[in-house]
Design an enzyme around this catalytic site. Structure first.
Site, PDB file in Angstrom:
ATOM      1  N   ARG A   1     -16.978   0.193  -2.802  1.00 16.10           N
ATOM      2  CA  ARG A   1     -16.139  -0.234  -1.681  1.00 16.10           C
ATOM      3  C   ARG A   1     -16.744  -1.523  -1.154  1.00 16.10           C
ATOM      4  O   ARG A   1     -17.885  -1.522  -0.692  1.00 16.10           O
ATOM      5  CB  ARG A   1     -16.176   0.843  -0.582  1.00 16.10           C
ATOM      6  CG  ARG A   1     -15.209   0.591   0.569  1.00 16.10           C
ATOM      7  CD  ARG A   1     -15.520   1.493   1.753  1.00 16.10           C
ATOM      8  NE  ARG A   1     -15.434   2.914   1.453  1.00 16.10           N
ATOM      9  CZ  ARG A   1     -14.320   3.631   1.402  1.00 16.10           C
ATOM     10  NH1 ARG A   1     -13.161   3.043   1.624  1.00 16.10           N
ATOM     11  NH2 ARG A   1     -14.356   4.920   1.141  1.00 16.10           N
TER      12      ARG A   1
ATOM     13  N   LYS B   1       0.868  -1.186   0.000  1.00 14.98           N
ATOM     14  CA  LYS B   1       0.000   0.000   0.000  1.00 14.98           C
ATOM     15  C   LYS B   1       0.901   1.232   0.000  1.00 14.98           C
ATOM     16  O   LYS B   1       1.592   1.512   0.973  1.00 14.98           O
ATOM     17  CB  LYS B   1      -0.914   0.019   1.221  1.00 14.98           C
ATOM     18  CG  LYS B   1      -1.853   1.213   1.204  1.00 14.98           C
ATOM     19  CD  LYS B   1      -2.795   1.222   2.376  1.00 14.98           C
ATOM     20  CE  LYS B   1      -3.829   2.321   2.233  1.00 14.98           C
ATOM     21  NZ  LYS B   1      -3.289   3.625   1.907  1.00 14.98           N
TER      22      LYS B   1
END
Ligand code: ATP
Length: 596
Positions: A438, A244
């Protein structure tokens, strides 16, 4: 349709705070508008002449307009402005009724003249254009015209509200909303979607909307888990793990020559021709565009990424990436704050040397006229690996581990955290790229998973407090933050943030927030009594906040389910996010640790 009719619709929209009423008013308007007018209307109702990703700004200061008005209408305009607090209202009173009604399209063309007036002499040009235009408008038209060019229209009509109205127009209710969401997610131009619903066979046209390089796709979003154990309940099959990166989300588009016209969209021909072609050292006839997750065009800020992407041979593509400051010699990532110093319009070349960046490519959504949105992640990544053979300076393929056992995730997470990264992103290999969605097919695990609060939260600033003692000299001592409630389409207060802010920051924060000052609690905002701020602000600025924990106060349940933050600290002021993209009430609720 005439601009007068549009102005009356704006007036009705302005006076209602009910979402349903607003949607009903929009549906009535849609019935009256033809395809082109609805496209224009969809931009104007949001105070724009083009979709968010087209850099079309009016660049007018209220002070400048006020001076122009003073020269023609006298000194009184200054006092009228300070009494009403709104130049639109002042102009409404200055002009007289007219009979020559301008059409919506005529006014739209005038608005583009403002956008296109740039450089030397443009201030005088725009001032003259403003004065001559308001003379052609009736009072109510002049009010809204003034507010549009000043960027202060604020009718509270979001893209969601427009999509709801489109759905009601087509099917009499929200039944077509998911199709519209898919279409908008694949090609984030709400005006274009509007033009389709007024065209022939609207439902089929909406269903066939596919990504088009040059028009951003809504970025896929990421869910969070409370701990590593939860991963086993979320992933049953195979998945991939990527680092990430902590930088700026960036979609990289290569538009092939045949798509340069971007499907004859209404705003395209009016846009100033500002091709980047000269920058390219290649024979290619293509154009590269970079967009943030917020749909902002950042092409000119990252010439090295543009150059690198233009060297890839394929005809057209859309890639998802994170731009991060990267010191190639030391193989070291720079901090988020350093990376963000590249987000500037001026001094780009100079800054480029000081903060070199790389785009770490982690997904591909379109390749050579083919949409890959519905293709499984495993196959998209395969296509990306093949494409990455053409990557050069500035572009790097994100590393990727393919796993099927969640126990194997922790060592990879530790490796990336040790490298100074923020954590990992885990993606279900069978999932698709669902724009703007999401869900648990994409999950982030951040370093903070091991601490008391699993993740930071993003809040929208709803106002500020004057502060006492030493801080009273800044005129600001704390900020009021709120979360978003998508069901009710409103922002709800959760916490006062006064820690983590330096004296110097307070000054700049106040200056920024004062540009959004509101005399009353703005439309679509609910604040719990005990949190009422000294100054309300229009929900625009997004902040990232960390805290010790999230608590629930049952007595305050009507606002944000009674959630609040214990010992909140400001981590980042002014994030690259739309207010509607902040943490939602339900997300915050799901982050409460220890709740069953
Ligand atoms: P949100 O909470 O809405 O997801 P955020 O900005 O707080 O927003 P983050 O916690 O930073 O989100 O996590 C999501 C972001 O991580 C993405 O928007 C993207 O910018 C970034 N990111 C970094 N690496 C990756 C990757 N490999 N895959 C997907 N996203 C990545």
């Amino acid at each position: 349709m005439t601009f007068l009719e549009v102005s009356k619709i704006f007036q009705n929209l302005e006076t209602t705070s009910s979402r349903n009423e607003m949607s009903a008013l929009l549906v009535e308007a849609i019935k009256l508008l033809d395809a082109i007018d609805l496209q224009i209307f969809s931009y104007l109702v949001q105070g724009r002449v083009a979709p968010m990703f087209v850099p079309a700004e009016f660049n007018l200061s209220e002070k400048g307009l006020l001076n122009s008005l003073k020269a023609v209408y006298g000194e009184e305009v200054l006092s009228q402005r300070s009494v009403s607090g709104d130049l639109g209202l002042v102009v409404e009173k200055l002009v007289t009724e007219k009979t020559d009604k301008l059409s919506l399209q005529e006014v739209y063309s005038i608005l583009w003249e403002f956008v296109n007036a740039q450089g030397k002499g443009s201030v005088e040009l725009k001032s003259a254009l403003f004065l001559s235009t308001i003379k052609r408008l009736s009072p109510v038209e002049a009010k809204y015209f003034t507010r549009i060019i000043l960027g202060s229209l604020r009718l509270g009509c979001s893209t969601r509200t427009l999509l709801d109205a489109f759905s009601t127009y087509i099917l009499g209710g929200k039944g077509f909303r998911s199709e519209l969401d898919r279409a908008y997610g694949s090609s984030a131009d709400v005006g274009y979607i509007g033009s389709l619903i007024k065209g022939k066979d609207a439902q089929t046209s909406i269903k066939s909307v596919r990504p088009l390089p040059g028009v951003p796709i809504m970025s896929r979003l990421v869910e969070r888990v409370k701990n590593f154990d939860e991963l086993s309940t979320r992933f049953k099959g195979s998945f991939l793990v990527q680092p990430k990166y902590d930088g700026l989300r960036c979609q990289i588009h290569k538009i092939s020559n045949q798509h340069k016209g971007v499907a004859q969209r209404i705003w395209y021909g009016r846009k100033r021709v500002e091709s980047n072609m000269d920058m390219f050292n290649t024979e290619s006839q293509s154009e590269i565009r970079l967009f943030t997750r917020n749909l902002e065009d950042i092409t000119d800020m990252f010439p090295e990424i543009v150059m690198a992407a233009s060297k890839i041979k394929e005809d057209s593509f859309i890639l998802d990436s994170e731009i991060v400051g990267f010191n190639a010699e030391a193989k070291r990532f720079l901090s988020y704050q350093d990376t963000m110093t590249r987000r500037r319009k001026y001094g780009v070349e100079e800054r480029k040397e000081i903060v070199p960046v790389n785009a770490f490519i982690f997904d591909i959504m379109h390749l050579n006229d083919r949409s890959l949105l519905e293709v499984a992640t495993r196959d998209r990544f395969e296509a990306l690996i093949t494409l990455s053979k053409g990557f050069n300076d500035g572009l790097q393929l994100s590393p990727c581990d393919f796993l099927s056992k969640t126990e194997e995730v922790r060592p990879i997470f530790n490796k990336y955290v040790d490298m100074g990264l923020e954590g990992i992103i885990i993606k279900d290999l069978d999932g698709s790229y669902s724009p703007g969605v999401r869900n648990f097919e994409w999950i982030k695990v951040k370093k903070s998973v091991d601490s008391s609060m699993i993740d930071t939260v993003d809040l929208v600033v709803l106002g500020y407090y004057y502060g006492s003692g030493k801080r009273s000299k800044f005129g600001i001592g704390a900020i009021l933050g709120g979360v978003y409630n998508p069901e009710l389409e409103r922002f709800e207060s959760v916490t006062k943030v006064g820690t983590g802010i330096t004296d110097v920051q307070f000054g700049t924060i106040k200056e920024r927030l004062d540009t959004f000052k509101s005399n009353e609690c703005p439309k679509g905002v609910v604040v719990e009594d005990i949190l009422k701020p000294d100054v309300y602000t229009i929900p625009k600025v997004v902040i990232t906040v960390d805290a010790d924990e999230i608590s629930i106060n049952r007595s305050g349940e009507a606002v944000a389910r009674g959630l609040s933050l214990r010992f909140p600290r400001l981590i980042e002021f002014d994030r690259d996010k739309n207010p509607e993209d902040v943490t939602t009430v339900d997300e915050l609720y799901s982050m409460v640790k220890g709740r069953q």
